[in-house]
Design an enzyme around this catalytic site. Structure first.
Site, mmCIF file in Angstrom:
data_model
loop_
_atom_site.group_PDB
_atom_site.id
_atom_site.type_symbol
_atom_site.label_atom_id
_atom_site.label_comp_id
_atom_site.label_asym_id
_atom_site.label_seq_id
_atom_site.Cartn_x
_atom_site.Cartn_y
_atom_site.Cartn_z
ATOM 1 N N PRO A 92 8.235 -13.747 -14.970
ATOM 2 C CG PRO A 92 6.265 -14.981 -14.954
ATOM 3 C CD PRO A 92 7.509 -14.736 -14.159
ATOM 4 C CD GLU A 93 4.177 -7.387 -19.242
ATOM 5 O OE1 GLU A 93 3.927 -6.196 -19.509
ATOM 6 O OE2 GLU A 93 3.764 -8.343 -19.945
ATOM 7 C CB VAL A 94 4.333 -6.430 -13.755
ATOM 8 C CG1 VAL A 94 4.855 -5.204 -14.452
ATOM 9 C CG2 VAL A 94 3.151 -7.000 -14.521
ATOM 10 C CG ASN B 8 5.786 -3.594 -17.478
ATOM 11 O OD1 ASN B 8 6.758 -4.270 -17.221
ATOM 12 N ND2 ASN B 8 4.727 -4.076 -18.130
ATOM 13 C CD GLN C 223 1.949 -12.584 -16.207
ATOM 14 O OE1 GLN C 223 1.277 -12.785 -17.214
ATOM 15 N NE2 GLN C 223 2.663 -11.504 -16.043
#
Length: 318
Positions: free
Chosen positions: A45-47, A120, A222
């Protein structure tokens, strides 16, 4: 000759926030699990490293910041990574050991121009143990702009692989039509969308991208709860009234005609697995190729500045 089939995995999880060692360990665990089930391309996932600080204010209000908020942000900075750096070396070795492609959302420290900006980013690793590239989010969304700087056109990254071209955009920059067009114009076949958006409308977004770009979409989100937040943050009370589940997930895999290969996963951690048939990408473009026969360059044109941007440029005299 290109492989016409690839086994993929999309991870839905969340590490302990502000702890990059825990995140690295979780990446290792989930990557081994996915590779053990035959995945050749694994998406996080993102970050994911070191986590998405959903709900935290960092003591920021319009016109003021606080000492406690600055300390929380310092902690976030300390848990971020350099690209390349020691952590990317560990991840590259993991990809090499398991002979897989791995795509991970990270918080990146800027070490080239300053030591006060985070980004990011998405980073890409190949099965030969190589850091293949990165993408920095072009426009952080809402309050994210206080945490992360803006990326530029030099990291609109698409990577050639034996099974097709992979690349993607992060969360709401996928609502930027010109950014999507820049990706399509590079021939992306497998479009990766790490996100923090668990709303129903996100599903419409990824299905539209798949149908518009005639590409597979791997969307990784997430599943995060309050238990993933350290309680000693100065602004931990920001999430005191929130539900225990801070992000319900919604990771999914979509085919080039906008249909689910794997439907969204909600309310739990997990890994989504699928076998992508790359011939379907070619077949889907029979009647619609957004940057090919369905484009009108005599009417519409996009100019992309792919140069790295810097506030200071050295001018050499003759």
């Amino acid at each position: 000759m290109k492989k016409r089939q690839v086994h993929v995995a999309v991870v839905q999880a969340a590490p302990t926030l502000f702890d990059k060692q825990v995140a690295l360990e979780l990446i290792g665990k989930r990557t081994r699990e996915a590779a053990g089930q035959g995945a050749e391309l694994i998406v996080f996932p993102e970050v994911f490293l070191p986590g998405y600080p959903r709900g935290l204010s960092f003591g920021a209000r319009v016109g003021s910041r606080t000492a406690g908020g600055r300390k929380d942000w310092q902690r976030y900075w300390d848990s971020a990574i350099q690209v390349p750096g020691p952590e990317t070396e560990v991840l590259a070795e993991l990809a090499k050991e398991l002979e897989v492609y791995v795509v991970i959302g990270v918080v990146e420290q800027d070490q080239e121009f300053s030591t006060g900006t985070l980004y990011n980013s998405i980073i890409y690793f190949g099965p030969e143990g190589t850091l293949l590239g990165k993408h920095r989010k072009l426009v952080p969304t809402g309050s994210e702009r206080l945490l992360w700087g803006q990326g530029d056109g030099s990291t609109l990254t698409v990577i050639d692989t034996p099974f097709g071209r992979i690349g993607g955009l992060i969360c709401w920059e996928n609502y930027m039509p010109l950014a999507r067009t820049a990706m399509y114009a590079q021939g992306v076949d497998i479009y990766i969308t790490p996100t923090a958006d668990a709303r129903d409308s996100w599903q419409s977004t990824i299905r539209h991208i798949a149908c518009e770009g005639r590409c597979y979409v791997l969307s990784s989100n997430q599943f995060a709860t309050k238990s993933t937040y350290p309680a000693d943050l100065a602004y931990y009370d920001d999430i005191h009234e929130d539900d225990d589940v801070l992000s319900r997930g919604g990771s999914a895999i979509v085919d080039p005609l906008g249909e689910y290969v794997v439907e969204p996963l909600y309310h739990e951690e997990g890994i989504l697995f699928a076998t992508l048939e790359l011939d379907k990408v070619t077949q889907s473009r029979f009647d619609f190729d957004v940057v090919g026969h369905y484009s009108r360059p005599d009417v519409f044109q996009l100019i992309v500045n792919d140069q790295k941007q810097a506030i200071v440029r050295k001018k050499h005299s003759d």
